[in-house]
Design a protein around this motif. Structure first.
Motif, PDB file in Angstrom:
ATOM      1  N   ARG A  28      17.596  22.748  20.029  1.00  0.00           N
ATOM      2  CA  ARG A  28      19.043  22.816  19.788  1.00  0.00           C
ATOM      3  C   ARG A  28      19.337  23.987  18.842  1.00  0.00           C
ATOM      4  NH1 ARG A  28      20.726  21.620  23.752  1.00  0.00           N
ATOM      5  NH2 ARG A  28      22.807  21.232  22.922  1.00  0.00           N
ATOM      6  N   PRO A  29      20.602  24.417  18.759  1.00  0.00           N
ATOM      7  CA  PRO A  29      20.901  25.690  18.079  1.00  0.00           C
ATOM      8  C   PRO A  29      20.570  25.754  16.587  1.00  0.00           C
ATOM      9  CG  PRO A  29      22.924  24.669  18.967  1.00  0.00           C
ATOM     10  CD  PRO A  29      21.776  23.870  19.484  1.00  0.00           C
ATOM     11  N   ALA A  30      20.522  24.631  15.889  1.00  0.00           N
ATOM     12  CA  ALA A  30      20.234  24.711  14.453  1.00  0.00           C
ATOM     13  C   ALA A  30      18.829  24.216  14.127  1.00  0.00           C
ATOM     14  CB  ALA A  30      21.273  23.933  13.644  1.00  0.00           C
ATOM     15  N   TYR A  31      17.950  24.224  15.129  1.00  0.00           N
ATOM     16  CA  TYR A  31      16.566  23.797  14.860  1.00  0.00           C
ATOM     17  C   TYR A  31      15.786  24.923  14.218  1.00  0.00           C
ATOM     18  CZ  TYR A  31      11.777  22.316  15.328  1.00  0.00           C
ATOM     19  OH  TYR A  31      10.482  21.986  15.051  1.00  0.00           O
ATOM     20  N   ALA A  32      15.071  24.624  13.166  1.00  0.00           N
ATOM     21  CA  ALA A  32      14.156  25.585  12.562  1.00  0.00           C
ATOM     22  C   ALA A  32      12.820  24.880  12.343  1.00  0.00           C
ATOM     23  CB  ALA A  32      14.704  26.098  11.235  1.00  0.00           C
ATOM     24  N   PRO A  33      11.733  25.526  12.773  1.00  0.00           N
ATOM     25  CA  PRO A  33      10.418  24.923  12.533  1.00  0.00           C
ATOM     26  C   PRO A  33      10.020  25.131  11.071  1.00  0.00           C
ATOM     27  CG  PRO A  33      10.163  27.043  13.612  1.00  0.00           C
ATOM     28  CD  PRO A  33      11.639  26.822  13.443  1.00  0.00           C
ATOM     29  N   TYR A  91      22.636  19.566  17.562  1.00  0.00           N
ATOM     30  CA  TYR A  91      22.333  20.671  16.646  1.00  0.00           C
ATOM     31  C   TYR A  91      20.906  20.723  16.117  1.00  0.00           C
ATOM     32  CZ  TYR A  91      27.425  20.874  16.470  1.00  0.00           C
ATOM     33  OH  TYR A  91      28.737  20.966  16.814  1.00  0.00           O
ATOM     34  N   LEU A  92      20.356  19.571  15.672  1.00  0.00           N
ATOM     35  CA  LEU A  92      19.185  19.617  14.791  1.00  0.00           C
ATOM     36  C   LEU A  92      17.839  19.415  15.474  1.00  0.00           C
ATOM     37  CD1 LEU A  92      20.750  17.445  11.920  1.00  0.00           C
ATOM     38  CD2 LEU A  92      20.365  19.929  11.863  1.00  0.00           C
ATOM     39  N   ALA A  93      17.847  18.828  16.674  1.00  0.00           N
ATOM     40  CA  ALA A  93      16.572  18.535  17.345  1.00  0.00           C
ATOM     41  C   ALA A  93      15.932  19.825  17.854  1.00  0.00           C
ATOM     42  CB  ALA A  93      16.821  17.574  18.503  1.00  0.00           C
ATOM     43  N   ALA A  94      14.633  19.787  18.126  1.00  0.00           N
ATOM     44  CA  ALA A  94      13.928  20.946  18.675  1.00  0.00           C
ATOM     45  C   ALA A  94      14.646  21.406  19.942  1.00  0.00           C
ATOM     46  CB  ALA A  94      12.483  20.578  18.981  1.00  0.00           C
ATOM     47  N   ILE A 150       0.846  -1.185   0.000  1.00  0.00           N
ATOM     48  CA  ILE A 150       0.000   0.000   0.000  1.00  0.00           C
ATOM     49  C   ILE A 150       0.885   1.239   0.000  1.00  0.00           C
ATOM     50  CG2 ILE A 150      -2.030  -1.063   1.067  1.00  0.00           C
ATOM     51  CD1 ILE A 150      -1.321   0.084   3.673  1.00  0.00           C
ATOM     52  N   GLY A 151       0.412   2.250  -0.708  1.00  0.00           N
ATOM     53  CA  GLY A 151       1.145   3.514  -0.771  1.00  0.00           C
ATOM     54  C   GLY A 151       0.787   4.373   0.425  1.00  0.00           C
ATOM     55  N   GLY A 152       1.652   5.320   0.716  1.00  0.00           N
ATOM     56  CA  GLY A 152       1.368   6.237   1.813  1.00  0.00           C
ATOM     57  C   GLY A 152       2.371   7.355   1.841  1.00  0.00           C
ATOM     58  N   THR A 153       2.238   8.185   2.874  1.00  0.00           N
ATOM     59  CA  THR A 153       3.211   9.237   3.123  1.00  0.00           C
ATOM     60  C   THR A 153       3.202   9.522   4.613  1.00  0.00           C
ATOM     61  OG1 THR A 153       3.907  11.484   2.474  1.00  0.00           O
ATOM     62  CG2 THR A 153       1.553  11.133   2.771  1.00  0.00           C
ATOM     63  N   GLU A 154       4.227  10.219   5.097  1.00  0.00           N
ATOM     64  CA  GLU A 154       4.275  10.634   6.502  1.00  0.00           C
ATOM     65  C   GLU A 154       4.323  12.151   6.545  1.00  0.00           C
ATOM     66  OE1 GLU A 154       7.640   9.238   8.841  1.00  0.00           O
ATOM     67  OE2 GLU A 154       6.597   9.683  10.721  1.00  0.00           O
ATOM     68  N   LEU A 155       3.380  12.738   7.262  1.00  0.00           N
ATOM     69  CA  LEU A 155       3.298  14.194   7.385  1.00  0.00           C
ATOM     70  C   LEU A 155       3.606  14.613   8.809  1.00  0.00           C
ATOM     71  CD1 LEU A 155      -0.196  14.818   5.695  1.00  0.00           C
ATOM     72  CD2 LEU A 155       2.059  14.827   4.586  1.00  0.00           C
ATOM     73  N   SER A 156       4.224  15.782   8.954  1.00  0.00           N
ATOM     74  CA  SER A 156       4.320  16.405  10.283  1.00  0.00           C
ATOM     75  C   SER A 156       3.138  17.349  10.401  1.00  0.00           C
ATOM     76  CB  SER A 156       5.605  17.231  10.412  1.00  0.00           C
ATOM     77  OG  SER A 156       6.715  16.393  10.412  1.00  0.00           O
ATOM     78  N   VAL A 157       2.432  17.311  11.522  1.00  0.00           N
ATOM     79  CA  VAL A 157       1.295  18.207  11.731  1.00  0.00           C
ATOM     80  C   VAL A 157       1.379  18.827  13.120  1.00  0.00           C
ATOM     81  CG1 VAL A 157      -0.186  16.858  10.171  1.00  0.00           C
ATOM     82  CG2 VAL A 157      -0.218  16.356  12.630  1.00  0.00           C
ATOM     83  N   GLN A 158       0.609  19.900  13.301  1.00  0.00           N
ATOM     84  CA  GLN A 158       0.535  20.553  14.609  1.00  0.00           C
ATOM     85  C   GLN A 158      -0.689  20.045  15.336  1.00  0.00           C
ATOM     86  OE1 GLN A 158       2.838  22.659  15.938  1.00  0.00           O
ATOM     87  NE2 GLN A 158       3.899  21.921  14.099  1.00  0.00           N
ATOM     88  N   TRP A 159      -0.529  19.752  16.596  1.00  0.00           N
ATOM     89  CA  TRP A 159      -1.667  19.317  17.391  1.00  0.00           C
ATOM     90  C   TRP A 159      -1.496  19.825  18.828  1.00  0.00           C
ATOM     91  CZ3 TRP A 159      -2.333  15.038  21.100  1.00  0.00           C
ATOM     92  CH2 TRP A 159      -3.683  14.826  21.406  1.00  0.00           C
ATOM     93  N   ARG A 160      -2.420  20.690  19.243  1.00  0.00           N
ATOM     94  CA  ARG A 160      -2.353  21.267  20.584  1.00  0.00           C
ATOM     95  C   ARG A 160      -0.965  21.835  20.885  1.00  0.00           C
ATOM     96  NH1 ARG A 160      -5.823  16.965  24.228  1.00  0.00           N
ATOM     97  NH2 ARG A 160      -7.700  17.070  22.971  1.00  0.00           N
ATOM     98  N   GLY A 161      -0.409  22.541  19.898  1.00  0.00           N
ATOM     99  CA  GLY A 161       0.890  23.173  20.104  1.00  0.00           C
ATOM    100  C   GLY A 161       2.067  22.225  20.055  1.00  0.00           C
ATOM    101  N   ARG A 162       1.824  20.968  19.721  1.00  0.00           N
ATOM    102  CA  ARG A 162       2.920  20.006  19.641  1.00  0.00           C
ATOM    103  C   ARG A 162       3.045  19.509  18.209  1.00  0.00           C
ATOM    104  NH1 ARG A 162       2.707  17.223  25.222  1.00  0.00           N
ATOM    105  NH2 ARG A 162       0.856  18.135  26.138  1.00  0.00           N
ATOM    106  N   THR A 163       4.172  18.864  17.927  1.00  0.00           N
ATOM    107  CA  THR A 163       4.360  18.261  16.610  1.00  0.00           C
ATOM    108  C   THR A 163       3.966  16.795  16.683  1.00  0.00           C
ATOM    109  OG1 THR A 163       6.150  19.746  16.035  1.00  0.00           O
ATOM    110  CG2 THR A 163       6.031  17.690  14.813  1.00  0.00           C
ATOM    111  N   MET A 164       3.160  16.388  15.704  1.00  0.00           N
ATOM    112  CA  MET A 164       2.728  14.995  15.618  1.00  0.00           C
ATOM    113  C   MET A 164       3.038  14.520  14.204  1.00  0.00           C
ATOM    114  SD  MET A 164      -1.298  13.869  15.820  1.00  0.00           S
ATOM    115  CE  MET A 164      -1.469  13.521  17.552  1.00  0.00           C
ATOM    116  N   HIS A 165       3.397  13.260  14.064  1.00  0.00           N
ATOM    117  CA  HIS A 165       3.563  12.706  12.714  1.00  0.00           C
ATOM    118  C   HIS A 165       2.341  11.862  12.382  1.00  0.00           C
ATOM    119  CE1 HIS A 165       8.225  13.138  12.390  1.00  0.00           C
ATOM    120  NE2 HIS A 165       7.600  14.274  12.650  1.00  0.00           N
TER     121      HIS A 165
END
Ligand code: AMP
Ligand code: ZN
Ligand code: FE
Ligand code: FE
Length: 278
Positions: free
Chosen positions: A160-165, A155-158, A59-74
């Protein structure tokens, strides 16, 4: 008999081609798989053809990042077909939002003394949708870090210095668009939302009313106890307990197709239940 419904290929931030993934799945005896590259459906035709040739369910699909109650959900969105459609038409904007963010990440990394260019990141990603693992790959190649995990932790995680939303859809909107596109939306690896297991059931009730069809319970990184607990919560909520390895090839070297860290087994009834939830 087992399935793996969470796999990333070179079309996003994995390092195996769809054909290689299907070949491995066939070799280890999986009866079905889903390709879930971030924000793109580009690998689906190749994976579908390879799966048909090797008699692996697909089956085909995709993974999205979404906002939920101010948090990030996949959100994993299953059965989403390539081509036009309510959710499909939004994917390009989501990929464009990544481009803005990628340039920001390059700037932030340079600011902390990491010499990195967008061209290097693009070369690392090849034809794939660029994601943070590609930044981590370049940083590893250049000797700034020893592992992808270290690149995220430093560096890259929320936080950390190089995190960008980046701009993403709201969870409810993504769920509605998925259903309008004849697809089944499923919450991926619910621990990353930052809810306690005890809060998940009540927290997700709203999303179930809006059309959420499942929650990833048999996850490559979870203990057997955690998998059981989450699948019980799915039963309570009346949604499908799905599962997969979240295989990313070299970017997540400890996770293998089908078996995660070695002990994962996603029962193949999961695929039948997902089909029924469509
Ligand atoms: P992006 O879509 O660009 O935000 O990148 C998200 C991807 O980065 C996820 O799919 C994971 O594969 C990976 N990722 C997120 N956090 C970590 C981490 N702490 N260590 C390794 N990989 C991570
Ligand atoms: Zn990924
Ligand atoms: Fe994810
Ligand atoms: Fe994933």
């Amino acid at each position: 008999m087992a399935v793996d419904l969470h796999l990333h290929s070179v079309f996003s931030d994995g390092t195996a081609t769809p054909e290689e993934i299907v070949a491995t799945a066939a070799e280890i005896g999986l009866t079905g798989i889903a390709l879930t590259d971030h924000d793109t459906l580009e690998g689906i035709p190749l994976a579908a053809a390879a799966a048909e040739a090797l008699a692996v369910g697909f089956i085909g699909g995709t993974e999205l990042s979404v906002q939920w109650r101010g948090r990030t959900m996949h959100l994993l969105v299953y059965f989403l077909q390539p081509g036009p459609g309510p959710l499909q038409d939004r994917l390009e904007a989501l990929r464009r939002a990544r481009e803005d963010r990628n340039h920001q990440i390059v700037g932030l990394l340079q600011k902390v003394g990491i010499e990195i260019s967008m061209a290097e990141v693009a070369a690392e990603a090849g034809r794939g949708v660029v994601g943070r693992p590609h930044f981590a790959g370049v940083m590893m190649n250049k000797g700034y870090v020893e592992s992808v995990a270290e690149a995220f932790d430093h560096y890259l995680a929320a936080g950390r210095p190089a995190y960008a939303p980046r701009k993403t859809l709201e969870a409810g909107e993504a769920i509605t668009l998925a259903r309008e596109s004849a697809a089944v939306p499923v919450v991926a690896h619910p621990h990353t939302v930052g809810l306690r297991a005890s809060e998940v059931a009540t927290g997700l009730q709203d999303l179930v009313r809006q059309g959420l069809g499942g929650m990833e319970s048999y996850y490559g990184e979870y203990s057997p106890e955690m998998r059981h607990r989450l699948s019980d919560i799915c039963d309570e909520l009346g949604i499908v307990a799905t599962g997969g390895s979240d295989y990313h090839g070299r970017y997540k070297p400890d996770l293998k197709i089908g078996v995660g860290r070695g002990d994962l087994r996603v029962p193949d009834e999961v695929l039948d239940r997902l089909v029924a939830a469509r």
